[in-house]
Design a protein around this motif. Structure first.
Motif, PDB file in Angstrom:
ATOM      1  N   ALA A   8       2.714  -1.374  18.411  1.00  0.00           N
ATOM      2  CA  ALA A   8       2.830  -2.738  18.303  1.00  0.00           C
ATOM      3  C   ALA A   8       4.545  -3.023  19.059  1.00  0.00           C
ATOM      4  O   ALA A   8       4.522  -3.998  19.712  1.00  0.00           O
ATOM      5  CB  ALA A   8       2.607  -3.428  17.449  1.00  0.00           C
ATOM      6  N   ILE A   9       5.221  -2.323  18.291  1.00  0.00           N
ATOM      7  CA  ILE A   9       6.819  -2.597  18.727  1.00  0.00           C
ATOM      8  C   ILE A   9       6.978  -2.099  20.217  1.00  0.00           C
ATOM      9  O   ILE A   9       7.762  -3.147  21.078  1.00  0.00           O
ATOM     10  CB  ILE A   9       7.623  -1.843  17.681  1.00  0.00           C
ATOM     11  N   VAL A  63       2.212   3.477   4.525  1.00  0.00           N
ATOM     12  CA  VAL A  63       2.769   2.509   5.511  1.00  0.00           C
ATOM     13  C   VAL A  63       1.998   2.855   7.056  1.00  0.00           C
ATOM     14  O   VAL A  63       2.227   4.033   7.390  1.00  0.00           O
ATOM     15  CB  VAL A  63       4.148   2.654   5.473  1.00  0.00           C
ATOM     16  N   PRO A  64       1.664   1.670   7.562  1.00  0.00           N
ATOM     17  CA  PRO A  64       0.900   2.021   8.995  1.00  0.00           C
ATOM     18  C   PRO A  64       2.133   2.377   9.975  1.00  0.00           C
ATOM     19  O   PRO A  64       2.190   1.489  10.728  1.00  0.00           O
ATOM     20  CB  PRO A  64       0.126   0.646   8.999  1.00  0.00           C
ATOM     21  N   ARG A  65       2.879   3.169   9.771  1.00  0.00           N
ATOM     22  CA  ARG A  65       3.977   3.428  10.797  1.00  0.00           C
ATOM     23  C   ARG A  65       3.356   3.447  12.358  1.00  0.00           C
ATOM     24  O   ARG A  65       4.089   2.783  13.005  1.00  0.00           O
ATOM     25  CB  ARG A  65       4.454   4.704  10.382  1.00  0.00           C
ATOM     26  N   GLU A  66       2.422   4.103  12.516  1.00  0.00           N
ATOM     27  CA  GLU A  66       2.203   4.562  13.837  1.00  0.00           C
ATOM     28  C   GLU A  66       1.706   3.366  14.720  1.00  0.00           C
ATOM     29  O   GLU A  66       2.159   2.881  15.781  1.00  0.00           O
ATOM     30  CB  GLU A  66       0.849   5.451  14.288  1.00  0.00           C
ATOM     31  N   GLN A  67       0.693   2.500  14.045  1.00  0.00           N
ATOM     32  CA  GLN A  67       0.447   1.442  14.334  1.00  0.00           C
ATOM     33  C   GLN A  67       1.509   0.096  14.618  1.00  0.00           C
ATOM     34  O   GLN A  67       1.441  -0.431  15.894  1.00  0.00           O
ATOM     35  CB  GLN A  67      -0.769   0.633  13.470  1.00  0.00           C
ATOM     36  N   MET A  68       2.026   0.125  13.675  1.00  0.00           N
ATOM     37  CA  MET A  68       3.411  -0.757  13.943  1.00  0.00           C
ATOM     38  C   MET A  68       4.369  -0.334  15.089  1.00  0.00           C
ATOM     39  O   MET A  68       4.570  -1.258  16.070  1.00  0.00           O
ATOM     40  CB  MET A  68       4.439  -0.998  12.815  1.00  0.00           C
ATOM     41  N   TRP A  69       4.277   1.014  15.253  1.00  0.00           N
ATOM     42  CA  TRP A  69       5.347   1.524  16.529  1.00  0.00           C
ATOM     43  C   TRP A  69       4.684   1.212  17.648  1.00  0.00           C
ATOM     44  O   TRP A  69       5.453   0.643  18.593  1.00  0.00           O
ATOM     45  CB  TRP A  69       5.444   3.213  16.134  1.00  0.00           C
ATOM     46  N   PRO A  96       0.804  -1.284   0.139  1.00  0.00           N
ATOM     47  CA  PRO A  96       0.129   0.260   0.084  1.00  0.00           C
ATOM     48  C   PRO A  96       0.855   1.254   0.115  1.00  0.00           C
ATOM     49  O   PRO A  96       2.048   1.180   0.444  1.00  0.00           O
ATOM     50  CB  PRO A  96      -0.907  -0.095   1.394  1.00  0.00           C
TER      51      PRO A  96
END
Lengths: 209, 161
Positions: A34-35, A26-32, A23
């Motif tokens: 989760a990290i 990039v779903p940065r915030e969601q991944m952050w 896509p």
């Protein structure tokens, strides 16, 4: 440009456009998030706490990290050794079994043979290898005499657990029964072997009256 | 911030290899979690970008192997449940054929092809990420392209003309 090169270029272009196209956003915030959560969980799960740096919270290590590695190796080696010794005892020939064949050779009996007349007759101990079945005419329990090997084995075991007088008494009783069954040559050899260990001196001479 | 600098490229690579948003997110998150945990082991002999792409490639390929195993088991179960069912499949067009051809490449070929021809990594970057020599990367790319040409040979006439 060859046909192959042209086809490669087209394939490359098509693959870049179509193959598993990610896509645009990039779903940065969601991944952050989760990290961050994942890192926190792992730190908690590993048994270590980060600490605040001011001594309020210490570091707690899991058990497997408190014990040095060499201790595991040492314990494993000791267990392996014990297992090997135990297996060796169970599977290997015992000392009595190694000596047993000597009792089957009549030539080796020599002058130490016990005569049935020189021994007293009594009942063998019940807690030894006795047969309490009442098929012997009501004479009470008797030592099981199947062959020379059995007798020798029994006496070698007795020699390490009883004193000499008791041993000789039992031996002489059994000699009589064995002689009656035509196996009289077995016992003196066994006593000879026992006397070698210093328990009795001469089986034919030291027997009690 | 390191995360902001590299997350897009890592996510894109993970998505290209996995083909799914959920898996790509998982692989990206796992990559950064591992990178942050091992940050003290990072030596500045290579750039942080190269290092994190090495982790990303490893995480993605290992993750895909697990997923593939799991799905193979599931699909064999599904096949067993639908024995005798008549299925009709449409004739795959070029895009679908290309996707299948790339998916059917051996793992090494596919990884190099995706990284080089699709995502634009250099052979040196690929070699570092996969722990091979650059020459190996080039050879695998050459073979991957040959296999794709072979798989899509019936379209060659249309393309070349």
């Amino acid at each position: 440009m060859s046909d192959e090169d042209r086809m490669d270029a087209l394939l490359r272009q098509l693959a870049a456009e179509e193959y598993n196209r990610p896509p645009e956003i990039v779903p940065r915030e969601q991944m952050w998030e989760a990290i961050r959560q994942g890192s926190g969980k792992r730190e908690a799960g590993s048994g270590e706490t980060a600490g605040t740096g001011n001594g309020e919270q210490g570091t707690v290590l899991p058990f497997h990290r408190r014990v040095p590695r060499w201790v595991y190796y040492a314990v494993a080696a000791a267990l392996l050794l014990a297992l090997g010794i135990q297996l060796g005892r169970l599977l290997g020939p015992s000392p009595t079994q190694q000596l047993a064949p000597r009792t089957t050779q009549p030539d080796s009996l020599g002058p130490t043979r016990v005569s049935p007349e020189s021994v007293s007759v009594g009942n063998p101990r019940r807690d030894l290898a006795t047969d309490s079945r009442s098929d012997n005419g009501g004479k009470g329990p008797q030592l099981i005499v199947d062959d020379g090997g059995v007798v020798s084995t029994v006496f070698m075991e007795v020699a390490f657990s009883l004193d000499a007088e008791v041993l000789v008494e039992i031996a002489c009783d059994t000699e009589i029964d064995a002689a009656r069954d035509g196996l009289g040559g077995v016992l003196p050899s066994a006593l000879d072997q026992i006397s070698l260990g210093g328990q009795i001196t001469k089986s034919g001479e030291d027997v009690p009256a | 911030m390191l995360y902001d600098q590299h997350v897009d490229r890592v996510y894109r690579l993970a998505f290209r290899l996995a083909g799914e948003d959920e898996l790509a997110r998982d692989f990206t998150q796992e990559t950064f979690i591992r990178a942050f945990q091992r940050l003290k082991d990072f030596r500045s002999e290579s750039s942080f970008g190269t290092w994190i792409h090495t982790i990303a490639t490893s995480v993605s390929l290992n993750g895909l192997r697990k997923v593939k195993k799991f799905r193979t088991r599931e699909s064999s179960l599904d096949d067993a449940l639908t024995v005798g069912a008549v299925t009709r499949r449409a004739e795959p067009d070029l895009k679908e054929r290309l996707r299948q051809a790339i998916d059917n490449l051996p793992e090494g070929y596919r990884t190099v092809f995706v990284m080089h021809d699709v995502e634009g990594y250099t052979h040196e970057e690929i070699a570092t990420a996969l722990g091979v020599q650059p020459g190996t990367s080039k050879a695998q790319l050459f073979r991957a392209r040959a296999k794709l040409r072979e798989a899509l040979a019936d379209f060659a006439g249309e393309w070349v003309s």
